[in-house]
Enzyme design. Structure first.
Site, PDB file in Angstrom:
ATOM      1  N   TYR A 159      -8.402   4.036 -15.090  1.00  0.00           N
ATOM      2  CA  TYR A 159      -8.090   4.569 -16.419  1.00  0.00           C
ATOM      3  C   TYR A 159      -7.841   3.482 -17.470  1.00  0.00           C
ATOM      4  CZ  TYR A 159      -8.024   9.535 -15.056  1.00  0.00           C
ATOM      5  OH  TYR A 159      -8.373  10.801 -14.652  1.00  0.00           O
ATOM      6  N   SER A 194      -2.379   4.808 -14.154  1.00  0.00           N
ATOM      7  CA  SER A 194      -3.335   4.575 -15.265  1.00  0.00           C
ATOM      8  C   SER A 194      -3.886   3.156 -15.382  1.00  0.00           C
ATOM      9  CB  SER A 194      -2.739   4.959 -16.637  1.00  0.00           C
ATOM     10  OG  SER A 194      -2.743   6.356 -16.810  1.00  0.00           O
ATOM     11  N   THR A 195      -3.377   2.208 -14.589  1.00  0.00           N
ATOM     12  CA  THR A 195      -3.798   0.819 -14.827  1.00  0.00           C
ATOM     13  C   THR A 195      -5.004   0.396 -13.984  1.00  0.00           C
ATOM     14  OG1 THR A 195      -2.261  -0.146 -13.208  1.00  0.00           O
ATOM     15  CG2 THR A 195      -1.442   0.156 -15.456  1.00  0.00           C
ATOM     16  N   GLY A 196      -5.608   1.349 -13.251  1.00  0.00           N
ATOM     17  CA  GLY A 196      -6.828   1.045 -12.508  1.00  0.00           C
ATOM     18  C   GLY A 196      -8.025   1.553 -13.289  1.00  0.00           C
ATOM     19  N   GLY A 231      -9.707   4.722  -6.008  1.00  0.00           N
ATOM     20  CA  GLY A 231      -8.411   4.049  -6.130  1.00  0.00           C
ATOM     21  C   GLY A 231      -7.352   4.640  -5.208  1.00  0.00           C
ATOM     22  N   VAL A 232      -6.163   4.745  -5.739  1.00  0.00           N
ATOM     23  CA  VAL A 232      -5.030   5.201  -4.936  1.00  0.00           C
ATOM     24  C   VAL A 232      -5.215   6.671  -4.512  1.00  0.00           C
ATOM     25  CG1 VAL A 232      -3.521   5.847  -6.880  1.00  0.00           C
ATOM     26  CG2 VAL A 232      -2.512   5.049  -4.756  1.00  0.00           C
ATOM     27  N   ASP A 233      -5.846   7.461  -5.354  1.00  0.00           N
ATOM     28  CA  ASP A 233      -6.138   8.870  -5.075  1.00  0.00           C
ATOM     29  C   ASP A 233      -6.969   8.986  -3.790  1.00  0.00           C
ATOM     30  OD1 ASP A 233      -6.377  11.573  -5.438  1.00  0.00           O
ATOM     31  OD2 ASP A 233      -7.612  11.473  -7.249  1.00  0.00           O
ATOM     32  N   ASP A 237       0.862  -1.185   0.000  1.00  0.00           N
ATOM     33  CA  ASP A 237       0.000   0.000   0.000  1.00  0.00           C
ATOM     34  C   ASP A 237       0.897   1.234   0.000  1.00  0.00           C
ATOM     35  OD1 ASP A 237      -1.601   2.142   0.691  1.00  0.00           O
ATOM     36  OD2 ASP A 237      -2.645   1.082   2.299  1.00  0.00           O
ATOM     37  N   ILE A 238       0.790   2.045  -1.020  1.00  0.00           N
ATOM     38  CA  ILE A 238       1.699   3.189  -1.166  1.00  0.00           C
ATOM     39  C   ILE A 238       1.523   4.209  -0.040  1.00  0.00           C
ATOM     40  CG2 ILE A 238       0.260   4.671  -2.657  1.00  0.00           C
ATOM     41  CD1 ILE A 238       2.858   5.097  -4.355  1.00  0.00           C
TER      42      ILE A 238
HETATM   43  P1  ADP Z   1      -5.802   5.418 -12.517  1.00  0.00           P
HETATM   44  O1  ADP Z   1      -7.042   6.273 -12.568  1.00  0.00           O
HETATM   45  O2  ADP Z   1      -4.535   6.191 -12.876  1.00  0.00           O
HETATM   46  O3  ADP Z   1      -5.946   4.154 -13.283  1.00  0.00           O
HETATM   47  P2  ADP Z   1      -6.256   4.026  -9.968  1.00  0.00           P
HETATM   48  O4  ADP Z   1      -6.079   4.557  -8.594  1.00  0.00           O
HETATM   49  O5  ADP Z   1      -7.629   3.639 -10.379  1.00  0.00           O
HETATM   50  O6  ADP Z   1      -5.610   5.132 -10.956  1.00  0.00           O
HETATM   51  O7  ADP Z   1      -5.314   2.789 -10.177  1.00  0.00           O
HETATM   52  C1  ADP Z   1      -3.937   2.868 -10.326  1.00  0.00           C
HETATM   53  C2  ADP Z   1      -3.296   1.698  -9.623  1.00  0.00           C
HETATM   54  O8  ADP Z   1      -3.226   1.963  -8.238  1.00  0.00           O
HETATM   55  C3  ADP Z   1      -4.060   0.386  -9.759  1.00  0.00           C
HETATM   56  O9  ADP Z   1      -3.138  -0.616 -10.123  1.00  0.00           O
HETATM   57  C4  ADP Z   1      -4.600   0.125  -8.358  1.00  0.00           C
HETATM   58  O10 ADP Z   1      -4.653  -1.259  -8.066  1.00  0.00           O
HETATM   59  C5  ADP Z   1      -3.532   0.785  -7.524  1.00  0.00           C
HETATM   60  N1  ADP Z   1      -3.862   1.143  -6.139  1.00  0.00           N
HETATM   61  C6  ADP Z   1      -5.062   1.373  -5.564  1.00  0.00           C
HETATM   62  N2  ADP Z   1      -4.896   1.673  -4.249  1.00  0.00           N
HETATM   63  C7  ADP Z   1      -3.553   1.629  -4.006  1.00  0.00           C
HETATM   64  C8  ADP Z   1      -2.730   1.830  -2.857  1.00  0.00           C
HETATM   65  N3  ADP Z   1      -3.248   2.150  -1.668  1.00  0.00           N
HETATM   66  N4  ADP Z   1      -1.373   1.682  -2.999  1.00  0.00           N
HETATM   67  C9  ADP Z   1      -0.823   1.384  -4.190  1.00  0.00           C
HETATM   68  N5  ADP Z   1      -1.540   1.179  -5.295  1.00  0.00           N
HETATM   69  C10 ADP Z   1      -2.890   1.303  -5.212  1.00  0.00           C
END
Ligand code: ADP
Length: 192
Positions: free
Chosen positions: A139, A135-137, A44-46, A22-23
């Site tokens: 997007y 971008s791999t979530g 997602g990560v945002d 988890d970042i």
């Molecule tokens: P995007 O809109 O750029 O695709 P997302 O957040 O939907 O962004 O996904 C980007 C990546 O981040 C995906 O591979 C997702 O699994 C990953 N992700 C989601 N939550 C976390 C986290 N807490 N730490 C690291 N990676 C995450």
């Protein structure tokens, strides 16, 4: 989620690490947010970064929108805020491309998102940075393609710039970690 698995590579005078985890738990100088142009948070990560980082990050994002980017952050660009309550001191927010088949400039825009984040880190004197798989979530960029751009863009950057000492890719799923690891074995040289 614990950072339970990792692999380390060497590029010029820097380390490039892949970990599954988890970042928002990372204690690198900066972590990168795969944001959307609004900079107002999202899924997602945002969402995870804003939830854990607290309102200070959002306040700074609002100020950036008001002053620098009233129409939103363009794809491929990057901006920096403090890390709020996170362990990382800074969050670098970048916008990756939405995948729409690959012929709309997506590869170059994805490389730009990585490059501009790295340049911003160096311009602030930071030594370590952690990236999610941009971008791999939501997007929809296929991870098998995106990881090659991510790894080779970071490699090219580190070969030209010796101030950054550590770049970590934090892959959220085991699957993404394995895909990145397979590509890294081809693209990078491993530290044993
Ligand atoms: P995007 O809109 O750029 O695709 P997302 O957040 O939907 O962004 O996904 C980007 C990546 O981040 C995906 O591979 C997702 O699994 C990953 N992700 C989601 N939550 C976390 C986290 N807490 N730490 C690291 N990676 C995450």
């Amino acid at each position: 989620m614990p950072q339970h698995e990792g692999v380390t590579y060497h590029v010029s005078s820097a380390w490039l690490r892949l970990v599954q985890g988890d970042i928002t738990e990372m204690d690198t100088d900066a972590i990168v947010n795969a944001a959307n142009p609004s900079l107002m948070g999202g899924g997602g990560v945002d969402g995870a970064i804003h939830r854990k980082g607290g309102s200070k990050i959002l306040e700074e994002c609002k100020r950036i929108r008001e002053t620098e980017y009233p129409n939103g952050l363009p794809t491929g660009k990057a901006v920096i805020t403090s890390g709020g309550n996170l362990k990382a001191k800074y969050v670098i927010h970048t916008v990756g491309p939405v995948w729409s088949g690959g012929s709309k400039g997506e590869p170059e825009l994805l490389a730009e998102a990585y490059r501009n984040s790295l340049k911003l880190a160096v311009s602030r004197g930071l030594k370590s940075i952690a990236f999610p798989s941009i971008s791999t979530g939501a997007y929809g960029y296929p991870v098998e393609k995106a990881c090659r751009i991510a790894l080779s863009t970071v490699k090219d950057f580190l070969e030209k710039e010796d101030k950054l000492k550590e770049v970590v890719f934090v892959l959220y799923t085991k699957h993404d970690f394995e895909v990145y690891k397979r590509a890294a074995e081809e693209i990078l040289s491993k530290v044993t």
